[in-house]
Design an enzyme around this catalytic site. Structure first.
Site, PDB file in Angstrom:
ATOM      1  N   GLY A  20       0.780  -1.232   0.000  1.00 51.13           N
ATOM      2  CA  GLY A  20       0.000   0.000   0.000  1.00 51.13           C
ATOM      3  C   GLY A  20       0.811   1.281   0.000  1.00 51.13           C
ATOM      4  N   ASN A  22       1.614   2.988  -2.633  1.00 48.06           N
ATOM      5  CA  ASN A  22       0.938   3.916  -3.556  1.00 48.06           C
ATOM      6  C   ASN A  22      -0.303   4.516  -2.907  1.00 48.06           C
ATOM      7  OD1 ASN A  22       2.206   4.118  -6.349  1.00 48.06           O
ATOM      8  ND2 ASN A  22       2.335   1.923  -5.931  1.00 48.06           N
ATOM      9  N   HIS A 117       1.249   1.004 -13.301  1.00 44.55           N
ATOM     10  CA  HIS A 117       2.049  -0.150 -13.732  1.00 44.55           C
ATOM     11  C   HIS A 117       3.528   0.234 -13.690  1.00 44.55           C
ATOM     12  CE1 HIS A 117       2.918  -3.919 -15.718  1.00 44.55           C
ATOM     13  NE2 HIS A 117       3.804  -3.248 -16.429  1.00 44.55           N
ATOM     14  N   ASP A 158      -3.372  -4.009 -19.063  1.00 47.46           N
ATOM     15  CA  ASP A 158      -2.406  -2.921 -19.294  1.00 47.46           C
ATOM     16  C   ASP A 158      -2.590  -2.263 -20.664  1.00 47.46           C
ATOM     17  OD1 ASP A 158      -1.273  -3.450 -16.796  1.00 47.46           O
ATOM     18  OD2 ASP A 158       0.202  -4.827 -17.627  1.00 47.46           O
TER      19      ASP A 158
HETATM   20  C1  GRF Z   1       3.703  -1.287  -7.369  1.00 46.59           C
HETATM   21  O1  GRF Z   1       4.968  -1.435  -7.959  1.00 46.59           O
HETATM   22  C2  GRF Z   1       2.649  -1.192  -8.433  1.00 46.59           C
HETATM   23  O2  GRF Z   1       3.053  -0.504  -9.560  1.00 46.59           O
HETATM   24  C3  GRF Z   1       2.460  -2.649  -8.775  1.00 46.59           C
HETATM   25  O3  GRF Z   1       2.545  -3.335  -7.526  1.00 46.59           O
HETATM   26  C4  GRF Z   1       3.301  -2.549  -6.608  1.00 46.59           C
HETATM   27  C5  GRF Z   1       2.425  -2.259  -5.433  1.00 46.59           C
HETATM   28  O4  GRF Z   1       3.038  -1.599  -4.399  1.00 46.59           O
HETATM   29  N1  GRF Z   1       1.259  -2.860  -9.529  1.00 46.59           N
HETATM   30  P1  GRF Z   1       2.231  -0.972  -3.196  1.00 46.59           P
HETATM   31  O5  GRF Z   1       1.248  -2.017  -2.669  1.00 46.59           O
HETATM   32  O6  GRF Z   1       1.537   0.264  -3.637  1.00 46.59           O
HETATM   33  O7  GRF Z   1       3.269  -0.690  -2.151  1.00 46.59           O
END
Ligand code: GRF
Length: 204
Positions: A20, A22, A117, A158
């Site tokens: 999490g 992001n 992505h 994607d």
């Molecule tokens: C990120 O690299 C995102 O781009 C990919 O999975 C990862 C998730 O990371 N789809 P987080 O859960 O946000 O730390």
């Protein structure tokens, strides 16, 4: 009456499966006032012990785990849609959500679902390219530049319209993990809040 127009913020649901970070970037940017047209109203995980759920709880955002049974993925999506209707969700953010949503589900939110992505799409994308695997393939191929992409989600994995991209240099001594970390810090956490604000503004 002051004549001021009251605008409703776009209500955002964030779907997660893991750490999490992001989601955290989105929470931080909303707090800083950098997502003025949107509000994170709901966080949903398909993994019970996802750290992302804790991050949401800490930020006092409703955080819900919904079990996703591979044999009956429809059940997951039905529960998801019900919750989203209750919260009057306008847009959906896939932030490290490691499941594919059905075309049926996507049709409920046309041009209103974004995904982050960790590569420069169309390179290193499509079925099988997720998480750390993307960075392993990047290193295997020996490309000098990678990055991240925020795109709209359609029924092709994607394959939706590209909204934002940012390049990140691959270093000689990178491991998949060090590359993943740099792509997140330099690209993902910067791009996702920007793209979310742009879409929220468009909706409002
Ligand atoms: C990120 O690299 C995102 O781009 C990919 O999975 C990862 C998730 O990371 N789809 P987080 O859960 O946000 O730390």
């Amino acid at each position: 009456m002051t004549g001021q127009r009251v605008t409703r913020k776009a209500q955002i649901a964030v779907l997660v499966s893991g750490g999490g970070t992001n989601l955290q970037a989105l929470i931080n940017e909303e707090k800083l006032g950098h997502i003025p047209h949107g509000h994170i109203a709901l966080v949903i995980s398909n993994k019970k012990d996802a750290l992302a759920l804790k991050r949401a709880e800490k930020a006092e955002i409703p955080a819900i785990y919904i079990k996703r049974d591979r044999k009956n993925p429809k059940d997951f999506e039905e529960k998801l849609l019900k919750l989203m209707a209750e919260k009057e969700i306008d847009m959906v953010v896939l932030a490290g959500f490691l499941s594919i949503l059905s075309a049926d589900f996507i049709r409920h939110f046309p041009n209103r679902i974004v995904n982050i992505h960790p590569s420069l799409i169309p390179a290193f994308s499509g079925p099988g390219y997720y998480g750390i695997k993307v960075h392993e393939k990047v290193l295997e191929r020996g490309v000098k530049l990678t990055g991240a992409t925020v795109h709209l989600v359609n029924e092709i994995t994607d394959g939706g319209k590209i909204l934002l991209q940012k390049a990140v240099k691959v270093l000689e001594d990178d491991s998949p993990e060090s590359l993943q970390k740099r792509v997140m810090e330099e690209a993902e956490w910067v791009l996702l809040p920007q793209a979310v604000e742009n879409l929220a503004k468009e909706i409002g």
